[in-house]
Design an enzyme around this catalytic site. Structure first.
Site, mmCIF file in Angstrom:
data_model
loop_
_atom_site.group_PDB
_atom_site.id
_atom_site.type_symbol
_atom_site.label_atom_id
_atom_site.label_comp_id
_atom_site.label_asym_id
_atom_site.label_seq_id
_atom_site.Cartn_x
_atom_site.Cartn_y
_atom_site.Cartn_z
ATOM 1 N N ASP A 1 100.666 -54.856 -0.679
ATOM 2 C CA ASP A 1 101.197 -53.483 -0.729
ATOM 3 C C ASP A 1 100.594 -52.633 0.384
ATOM 4 O O ASP A 1 101.255 -51.824 1.010
ATOM 5 C CB ASP A 1 100.865 -52.841 -2.077
ATOM 6 C CG ASP A 1 101.740 -53.420 -3.172
ATOM 7 O OD1 ASP A 1 102.607 -54.247 -2.836
ATOM 8 O OD2 ASP A 1 101.542 -53.051 -4.337
ATOM 9 N N ASP B 1 102.555 -50.695 3.286
ATOM 10 C CA ASP B 1 102.509 -49.241 3.470
ATOM 11 C C ASP B 1 102.022 -48.876 4.853
ATOM 12 O O ASP B 1 102.508 -47.945 5.484
ATOM 13 C CB ASP B 1 101.581 -48.616 2.420
ATOM 14 C CG ASP B 1 102.221 -48.664 1.050
ATOM 15 O OD1 ASP B 1 103.462 -48.660 0.997
ATOM 16 O OD2 ASP B 1 101.493 -48.727 0.064
ATOM 17 N N GLU C 1 98.569 -40.702 -14.660
ATOM 18 C CA GLU C 1 99.016 -41.831 -15.501
ATOM 19 C C GLU C 1 98.650 -43.128 -14.812
ATOM 20 O O GLU C 1 98.437 -43.149 -13.608
ATOM 21 C CB GLU C 1 100.549 -41.823 -15.634
ATOM 22 C CG GLU C 1 101.090 -40.628 -16.325
ATOM 23 C CD GLU C 1 102.618 -40.566 -16.232
ATOM 24 O OE1 GLU C 1 103.242 -41.574 -15.837
ATOM 25 O OE2 GLU C 1 103.151 -39.507 -16.544
ATOM 26 N N LYS D 1 99.563 -46.630 -13.130
ATOM 27 C CA LYS D 1 100.739 -47.165 -12.439
ATOM 28 C C LYS D 1 100.878 -48.618 -12.857
ATOM 29 O O LYS D 1 100.059 -49.465 -12.499
ATOM 30 C CB LYS D 1 100.561 -47.047 -10.930
ATOM 31 C CG LYS D 1 101.786 -47.460 -10.155
ATOM 32 C CD LYS D 1 101.640 -47.065 -8.703
ATOM 33 C CE LYS D 1 102.880 -47.348 -7.879
ATOM 34 N NZ LYS D 1 103.533 -48.600 -8.126
ATOM 35 N N ASP E 1 102.309 -52.317 -13.013
ATOM 36 C CA ASP E 1 102.828 -53.178 -11.951
ATOM 37 C C ASP E 1 103.862 -54.142 -12.521
ATOM 38 O O ASP E 1 103.585 -55.305 -12.774
ATOM 39 C CB ASP E 1 101.662 -53.948 -11.318
ATOM 40 C CG ASP E 1 102.080 -54.622 -10.033
ATOM 41 O OD1 ASP E 1 103.173 -54.295 -9.520
ATOM 42 O OD2 ASP E 1 101.325 -55.471 -9.530
ATOM 43 N N GLU F 1 108.480 -49.067 -17.231
ATOM 44 C CA GLU F 1 108.181 -50.297 -16.515
ATOM 45 C C GLU F 1 108.225 -51.471 -17.489
ATOM 46 O O GLU F 1 107.664 -51.396 -18.580
ATOM 47 C CB GLU F 1 106.767 -50.160 -15.934
ATOM 48 C CG GLU F 1 106.511 -51.019 -14.758
ATOM 49 C CD GLU F 1 107.042 -50.448 -13.450
ATOM 50 O OE1 GLU F 1 107.766 -49.421 -13.464
ATOM 51 O OE2 GLU F 1 106.756 -51.054 -12.405
ATOM 52 N N TYR G 1 107.622 -43.748 -18.989
ATOM 53 C CA TYR G 1 106.839 -42.681 -18.361
ATOM 54 C C TYR G 1 107.652 -41.532 -17.760
ATOM 55 O O TYR G 1 107.115 -40.704 -17.048
ATOM 56 C CB TYR G 1 105.924 -43.271 -17.298
ATOM 57 C CG TYR G 1 106.587 -44.264 -16.353
ATOM 58 C CD1 TYR G 1 107.617 -43.875 -15.515
ATOM 59 C CD2 TYR G 1 106.156 -45.585 -16.309
ATOM 60 C CE1 TYR G 1 108.221 -44.775 -14.655
ATOM 61 C CE2 TYR G 1 106.759 -46.501 -15.451
ATOM 62 C CZ TYR G 1 107.788 -46.078 -14.628
ATOM 63 O OH TYR G 1 108.383 -46.964 -13.780
ATOM 64 N N LYS H 1 96.890 -46.095 -4.891
ATOM 65 C CA LYS H 1 96.764 -47.538 -5.105
ATOM 66 C C LYS H 1 95.293 -47.942 -5.151
ATOM 67 O O LYS H 1 94.521 -47.561 -4.271
ATOM 68 C CB LYS H 1 97.456 -48.295 -3.959
ATOM 69 C CG LYS H 1 98.968 -48.154 -3.934
ATOM 70 C CD LYS H 1 99.586 -48.753 -5.177
ATOM 71 C CE LYS H 1 100.888 -49.441 -5.026
ATOM 72 N NZ LYS H 1 101.170 -50.350 -4.013
ATOM 73 N N CYS I 1 87.677 -90.402 6.346
ATOM 74 C CA CYS I 1 88.298 -90.010 5.088
ATOM 75 C C CYS I 1 87.276 -90.075 3.955
ATOM 76 O O CYS I 1 86.620 -91.109 3.775
ATOM 77 C CB CYS I 1 89.478 -90.942 4.780
ATOM 78 S SG CYS I 1 90.194 -90.650 3.153
ATOM 79 N N CYS J 1 88.454 -93.126 1.542
ATOM 80 C CA CYS J 1 88.528 -94.544 1.884
ATOM 81 C C CYS J 1 87.747 -94.909 3.138
ATOM 82 O O CYS J 1 87.670 -96.077 3.510
ATOM 83 C CB CYS J 1 89.990 -94.977 2.038
ATOM 84 S SG CYS J 1 90.748 -94.327 3.529
ATOM 85 N N CYS K 1 94.425 -88.803 7.016
ATOM 86 C CA CYS K 1 93.912 -90.164 6.877
ATOM 87 C C CYS K 1 95.091 -91.110 7.137
ATOM 88 O O CYS K 1 96.104 -91.032 6.447
ATOM 89 C CB CYS K 1 93.355 -90.374 5.470
ATOM 90 S SG CYS K 1 93.090 -92.117 5.109
ATOM 91 N N CYS L 1 94.491 -96.071 0.937
ATOM 92 C CA CYS L 1 93.667 -94.922 0.548
ATOM 93 C C CYS L 1 94.077 -94.487 -0.868
ATOM 94 O O CYS L 1 95.228 -94.109 -1.094
ATOM 95 C CB CYS L 1 93.887 -93.805 1.563
ATOM 96 S SG CYS L 1 92.990 -92.298 1.207
#
Ligand code: IVH
Length: 683
Positions: free
Chosen positions: A39, A43, A124, A126, A128, A184, A236, A323, A420, A423, A438, A444
């Site tokens: 976010d 913004d 209030e 917020k 999500d 929401e 809300y 935020k 690796c 192996c 590998c 392997c």
């Protein structure tokens, strides 16, 4: 020529690039449900775009993302096409706008300065989730609209009615003829985690965060499934003509009296100090809430003042969001371990001192590849920053400065392993790729097991009863080394294993037998050729309808197929150059696996010829659609209701009581899925 045009040019280009980037980000967020920017990043970029547009008024464009809110309507358009069903798209009575964001006390002060003196501000949380607009006519819920593009939204009332806290009807004399209540829709943390756990078990893609899960849920065409997932809503904002109350706070109190779910966390504040105290309190306390929040919302309380302040094109002037900063924690990087995947890619993993982050405990995070580690310049013993990016998946974003005296500074630079970890083969790094790999494909262990797991997975050969643990067990017993070995398994090999008995053996063998009916396109996907995913496999199988024709295709010919680039083409050619693969393919063919297109489309057998079969209940080994396909592939007919012509009922768990009664009355036999699978496999 304008003297400044050269200087301005890069900024004009930046403006256009930002428009494109933000448009795409909106699409990914709202339509695909796959956010790409945080976010804060979004913004930040939006502000920059606004500044640039102010600098170059001649570049005004009504379609710019600064001029409209993101839209989720396209998705419903798509789901209409896909499902045949759809939500009704309805024009909003009042446009559904978004809120301007702020991130600091200074920004809040700037906003407050533009408000009337002595203004009351309601704080209030917020939430999500997704905004929803509920319409009540004469106290009855008549519509529930998503935000859509802000002007019109989809009516998802059937899904909204599954939310227990939303009244369908308000039985009170003082309810106005019409009012709208916005709020929401959310999926509580607990429900979200349970849903993802279930999806993981069923190998379905996980939701990145509760918001995405709520969005995906609200768009389902199946209210029963929506009800099962357990959405919640907080309201809300009340709108309408001649509504009771002179302030926002009073309106919410009224809504509460009418039975709506209104948050307890609402507070009327009279100063920025009070607002900041509210923020400080909830930034910590929100971690104990059952739902996700990402900030707070400040609203002018007095409705007359609200009206005077009015709106910009996208946001009200009487409200602003603050935020919360992204959650970040410092923790100790204890160790870097290395994971080898199905295709041999070696991925470094950070093992962390467990740390609490946005409600979950984080102790591991991917470090992607060598370059990532070098860029961050981190190594075991460092204290690193862990953040939740697109929320749920943690990422490491940096490290704390090391103390000067730290003797570890003497240690030479970090280096990626050269062999690796599984192996011991020497790792290779293909030019242009960030990953170390590998090369020991057939020796392997995680690669061998990974290939088998992929082969049996749901979208590939869909062999149930052969999960990760069983594969590991059979591999360690020397019974499974490659995908062709699956078809050599014998009942006694399986039944004598610890934890497995006769029943598991029978189920597994029935599953293996049934996999021989899997069509060629899925077999091709199941082979696990690098970069040949499900869709690509389908496209290749359409063009090359047998393994024999594909085997001789040149890279150039393969590139002519949509979706196939030089890299994929080369992988396919290489696959067929390896004699070990050719041997495996031959064994699969001998076992009866479908290596040709047409054969898969024609009835695989006529074992069910002339039979009418009803499917009822839920199943363990295949979905109902797959059983339908199996019936048709074996010459039978799937019918919806039980009659005297029904040959038998393929009966799963919780078979419908009506069907059971009717079957009893008519003396129609029931067959379990195991019996059915045996029947078509001819065991
Ligand atoms: S009021 C005119 N109050 O945040 C705007 N919105 O970023 C009225 N949201 O679209 C919105 N909690 O989906 C308001 N307490 C709250 C909220 C809230 C979450 C969402 C809402 C809105 C978005 C804006």
């Amino acid at each position: 020529m304008d003297l400044f045009s050269d200087i301005e040019a890069p900024e004009r280009e930046e403006l256009l690039a930002l428009r494109k980037e933000l448009e795409e980000a909106n699409y990914k967020y709202y339509v695909l449900n796959q956010p790409t920017l945080s976010d804060q990043e979004f913004d930040f970029k939006m502000h920059r775009l606004q500044d640039l547009e102010a600098m170059f008024p001649d570049m005004y464009d009504a379609k710019s993302p600064t001029q409209h809110v993101g839209s989720d309507l396209v998705e419903s358009q798509k789901s209409k096409e896909k499902s045949g069903k759809s939500f009704e798209t309805v024009k909003h009575k009042y446009p559904m706008l978004s809120l301007a964001n702020s991130y600091s006390r200074e920004e809040i002060e700037d906003w407050v300065r533009k408000l009337p003196q002595g203004v009351e501000i309601v704080c209030e949380l917020k939430y999500d989730g997704l905004s929803i607009s509920l319409w009540y006519e004469h106290g009855v819920l008549v519509r529930a609209l998503t935000r859509g593009d802000g002007q019109q939204g989809d009516d998802v009332i059937a899904n909204i009615k599954t939310i227990a806290s939303i009244p369908w009807r308000i039985e009170r004399a003082d309810v106005p003829d019409f009012f709208e209540l916005r709020g929401e829709v959310l999926l509580p943390w607990e429900r979200f985690e349970a849903l993802n756990k279930e999806r993981e078990e069923q190998e379905e893609p996980l939701f990145a965060n509760p918001r995405n899960a709520a969005s995906g849920t609200l768009k389902l065409q199946d209210p029963r499934e929506v009800a099962r997932r357990g959405l919640e809503a907080y309201l809300y904002y009340m709108l309408g003509e001649n509504l009771p109350g002179k302030t926002h706070f009073e309106r919410l109190a009224t809504a509460k009296e009418w039975g709506f779910h209104i948050s307890e966390a609402i507070k009327v504040c009279h100063s920025v100090d009070e607002v900041m105290n509210y923020i400080a309190y909830w930034d910590t306390e929100r971690k104990n809430l059952p739902v996700a929040t990402d900030g707070i919302v400040l609203k002018v309380n007095d409705l007359a003042q609200q009206e005077e302040l009015g709106f910009t094109a996208k946001t009200p002037r009487w409200a602003i969001a603050y935020k919360f900063p992204a959650e970040k924690q410092l923790t100790l990087l204890k160790e870097i371990t290395y994971q080898v995947g199905r295709t041999g890619v070696v991925t470094p993993v950070a093992n962390l001192e467990p740390v609490q982050l946005s409600g979950t405990i984080v102790q591991r995070a991917t470090l992607h590849n060598e370059d990532f580690i070098k860029q961050l310049d981190i190594r075991p013993g460092d204290r690193v920053w862990v953040e939740k990016g697109g929320e749920i998946i943690p990422k490491i974003t940096g490290r704390e400065d090391r103390p000067i005296s730290d003797e570890r500074l003497a240690i030479s630079d970090y280096s990626f392993p050269t062999v690796c970890p599984e192996c011991g083969a020497t790792l290779v790094r293909v030019e242009g790729e960030a990953a170390w790999r590998c090369p020991n494909e057939s020796g392997c262990p995680p690669q061998i097991k990974g290939k088998i797991e992929h082969f049996v997975s749901r979208k590939a050969m869909d062999i149930e009863g052969l999960g990760e643990e069983t594969i590991d067990l059979l591999y360690r017993q020397g019974l499974l080394h490659n995908i062709a070995d699956i078809y050599d398994l014998k009942a006694e090999d399986i039944a004598t294993q610890e934890r497995l008995g006769d029943k598991s053996a029978q189920n597994m063998l029935a599953g293996i037998e049934a996999s021989k009916q899997v069509p060629w396109a899925r077999v091709l996907f199941a082979l696990g050729i690098r970069m040949v995913g499900e869709t690509t496999a389908k496209k290749i199988a359409k063009r090359y309808n047998s393994i024999d024709s594909l085997q001789w295709a040149t890279a150039e010919q393969l590139c002519a197929i949509d979706d196939v680039g030089p890299q994929i083409a080369e992988n396919i050619v290489k696959y067929f150059e390896d004699i070990r693969n050719l041997e495996i393919l031959e064994r699969l063919r001998q076992a009866g696996v479908q290596m040709e297109g047409e054969a898969a489309e024609e009835p695989a057998s006529d074992k069910l010829a002339g039979m009418s079969i009803v499917i009822s209940g839920t199943f363990e080994h295949h979905s109902r659609d797959e059983y339908k396909e199996l019936i048709e592939q074996n010459g039978g007919k799937n019918v919806g209701s039980v009659s005297k012509k029904t040959s038998f009922i393929l009966a799963g768990e919780n078979m419908g009581p009506e069907k059971r009664k009717k079957a009893e009355e008519l003396g129609i036999p029931l067959k379990s899925e195991e019996e059915f699978l045996q029947m078509i496999s001819g065991l």
